[in-house]
Design a protein around this motif. Structure first.
Motif, PDB file in Angstrom:
ATOM      1  N   MET A   1     111.256  92.654  57.823  1.00 44.51           N
ATOM      2  CA  MET A   1     110.595  91.654  58.658  1.00 44.51           C
ATOM      3  C   MET A   1     109.203  91.308  58.140  1.00 44.51           C
ATOM      4  O   MET A   1     108.716  90.197  58.353  1.00 44.51           O
ATOM      5  CB  MET A   1     110.533  92.134  60.112  1.00 44.51           C
ATOM      6  CG  MET A   1     111.895  92.194  60.790  1.00 44.51           C
ATOM      7  SD  MET A   1     112.926  90.713  60.539  1.00 44.51           S
ATOM      8  CE  MET A   1     111.920  89.435  61.297  1.00 44.51           C
ATOM      9  N   ALA A   2     108.555  92.240  57.458  1.00 46.26           N
ATOM     10  CA  ALA A   2     107.266  91.932  56.833  1.00 46.26           C
ATOM     11  C   ALA A   2     107.453  90.829  55.792  1.00 46.26           C
ATOM     12  O   ALA A   2     106.642  89.895  55.687  1.00 46.26           O
ATOM     13  CB  ALA A   2     106.672  93.183  56.195  1.00 46.26           C
ATOM     14  N   ILE A   3     108.537  90.940  55.014  1.00 41.65           N
ATOM     15  CA  ILE A   3     108.825  89.932  53.993  1.00 41.65           C
ATOM     16  C   ILE A   3     109.227  88.611  54.630  1.00 41.65           C
ATOM     17  O   ILE A   3     108.699  87.545  54.285  1.00 41.65           O
ATOM     18  CB  ILE A   3     109.936  90.436  53.046  1.00 41.65           C
ATOM     19  CG1 ILE A   3     109.470  91.683  52.295  1.00 41.65           C
ATOM     20  CG2 ILE A   3     110.362  89.331  52.074  1.00 41.65           C
ATOM     21  CD1 ILE A   3     110.566  92.376  51.521  1.00 41.65           C
ATOM     22  N   PHE A   4     110.174  88.673  55.585  1.00 41.42           N
ATOM     23  CA  PHE A   4     110.690  87.433  56.164  1.00 41.42           C
ATOM     24  C   PHE A   4     109.612  86.642  56.900  1.00 41.42           C
ATOM     25  O   PHE A   4     109.455  85.434  56.668  1.00 41.42           O
ATOM     26  CB  PHE A   4     111.849  87.728  57.123  1.00 41.42           C
ATOM     27  CG  PHE A   4     112.335  86.490  57.830  1.00 41.42           C
ATOM     28  CD1 PHE A   4     113.157  85.597  57.174  1.00 41.42           C
ATOM     29  CD2 PHE A   4     111.925  86.211  59.120  1.00 41.42           C
ATOM     30  CE1 PHE A   4     113.579  84.423  57.810  1.00 41.42           C
ATOM     31  CE2 PHE A   4     112.339  85.049  59.760  1.00 41.42           C
ATOM     32  CZ  PHE A   4     113.167  84.151  59.097  1.00 41.42           C
ATOM     33  N   CYS A   5     108.892  87.294  57.808  1.00 40.90           N
ATOM     34  CA  CYS A   5     107.873  86.591  58.604  1.00 40.90           C
ATOM     35  C   CYS A   5     106.800  85.983  57.712  1.00 40.90           C
ATOM     36  O   CYS A   5     106.323  84.869  57.965  1.00 40.90           O
ATOM     37  CB  CYS A   5     107.229  87.539  59.614  1.00 40.90           C
ATOM     38  SG  CYS A   5     108.351  88.114  60.900  1.00 40.90           S
ATOM     39  N   SER A   6     106.424  86.704  56.669  1.00 44.19           N
ATOM     40  CA  SER A   6     105.394  86.204  55.763  1.00 44.19           C
ATOM     41  C   SER A   6     105.821  84.901  55.105  1.00 44.19           C
ATOM     42  O   SER A   6     105.048  83.944  55.039  1.00 44.19           O
ATOM     43  CB  SER A   6     105.085  87.248  54.684  1.00 44.19           C
ATOM     44  OG  SER A   6     104.636  88.453  55.251  1.00 44.19           O
TER      45      SER A   6
END
Length: 274
Positions: A64-69
């Motif tokens: 989710m850190a990757i996706f949201c960013s």
């Protein structure tokens, strides 16, 4: 709000990062039980499907850190957020529409992982040894944790205009959560005594002594609270399938979620959009 959500979901299905992460979770869901089976064959130690499904809690923090960013950050780099405000969209609707999509993705990733894990794992490793109630509680705890992660990374992405800076901050935070959880776990599992050695008449003599790192009752309560309330602590508890307060963890996740959403909204409302 409905139009914003519709536009976000249309963009989601075309987002390459989403499909890469989706495929990754699909593969890992099948790979984990296969690796357990290989380990069982090599070591003759019986493995069960219960032993690894909770590790999704660690994966989702990074995913989710990757996706949201990338997903939310793209709106700043493309000027989409500025255009939405110019045409009269409310900032609260813009924020919440992005948050809802991120939550949807986090839950979808969980469903994909658990589905493939159990579809592959149960035929390979046999039936579950945990009670169905405990398995359900663990999965729901991980889902609440996923929502909390989505809220944290959405907040960062919505108040930071640079997609690259957002990605760096979010990924660093994901690992900071993980490290803090590992540290708290280590402190709570320190033994009360340790085995020491001294030489006496040229012979080694072993004796137990008090462990200075062992947490006394009051300290233990504080560390246990931090372990439960901290998202990193919840990651480790779910991954190790070892929690003494399993039923309370979703409450902490909800508090974390509401807190970060409120903070994110207040900052975004006042943020100057160039």
């Amino acid at each position: 709000m409905r139009n914003l959500l519709s536009a976000n979901f249309m963009r989601l299905w075309k987002e390459k990062v989403f499909w890469i992460l989706f495929s990754w979770m699909l593969v890992l869901g099948a790979l984990f039980p296969m690796l357990k089976k290989i380990n069982e064959i090599k070591t003759n130690i019986i493995e069960t499907p219960d032993s690894a499904f909770g590790q999704f809690a660690i994966l989702i923090g990074i995913v989710m850190a990757i996706f949201c960013s990338f997903f939310v950050g793209q709106e700043y780099s493309d000027g989409t957020i500025r255009n939405k405000i110019v045409v009269g969209k409310k900032r609260i609707d813009i924020y919440l529409s992005n948050f809802i999509v991120c939550v949807f993705v986090s839950l979808l990733m969980g469903c994909v992982f658990f589905f493939t894990y159990f579809i592959v794992g149960i035929p390979l490793l046999g039936g579950l040894t945990f009670e169905p109630k405990i398995v359900f509680q663990l999965i729901m705890t991980v889902f609440f944790l996923s929502v909390a992660f989505s809220s944290v990374y959405t907040m960062i992405a919505m108040i930071c205009s640079s997609k690259s800076i957002t990605a760096i901050l979010s990924i660093l935070l994901a690992f900071l959560f993980l490290l803090s959880g590992l540290y708290l776990n280590k402190m709570l599992n320190e033994p009360e005594t340790i085995l020491g050695m001294r030489m006496e008449a040229g012979e080694p003599v072993y004796e137990e002594s008090k462990n200075p790192s062992f947490l006394e009752e009051d300290e233990r309560k504080v560390f246990q609270f931090l372990y439960d309330a901290n998202l990193g602590g919840q990651m480790i508890q779910c991954a190790t399938l070892d929690s003494i307060h399993l039923s309370i963890l979703p409450v902490y996740s909800l508090v974390f979620t509401f807190g970060t959403v409120i903070i994110g909204l207040r900052v975004f409302q006042k943020k100057k959009i160039n």
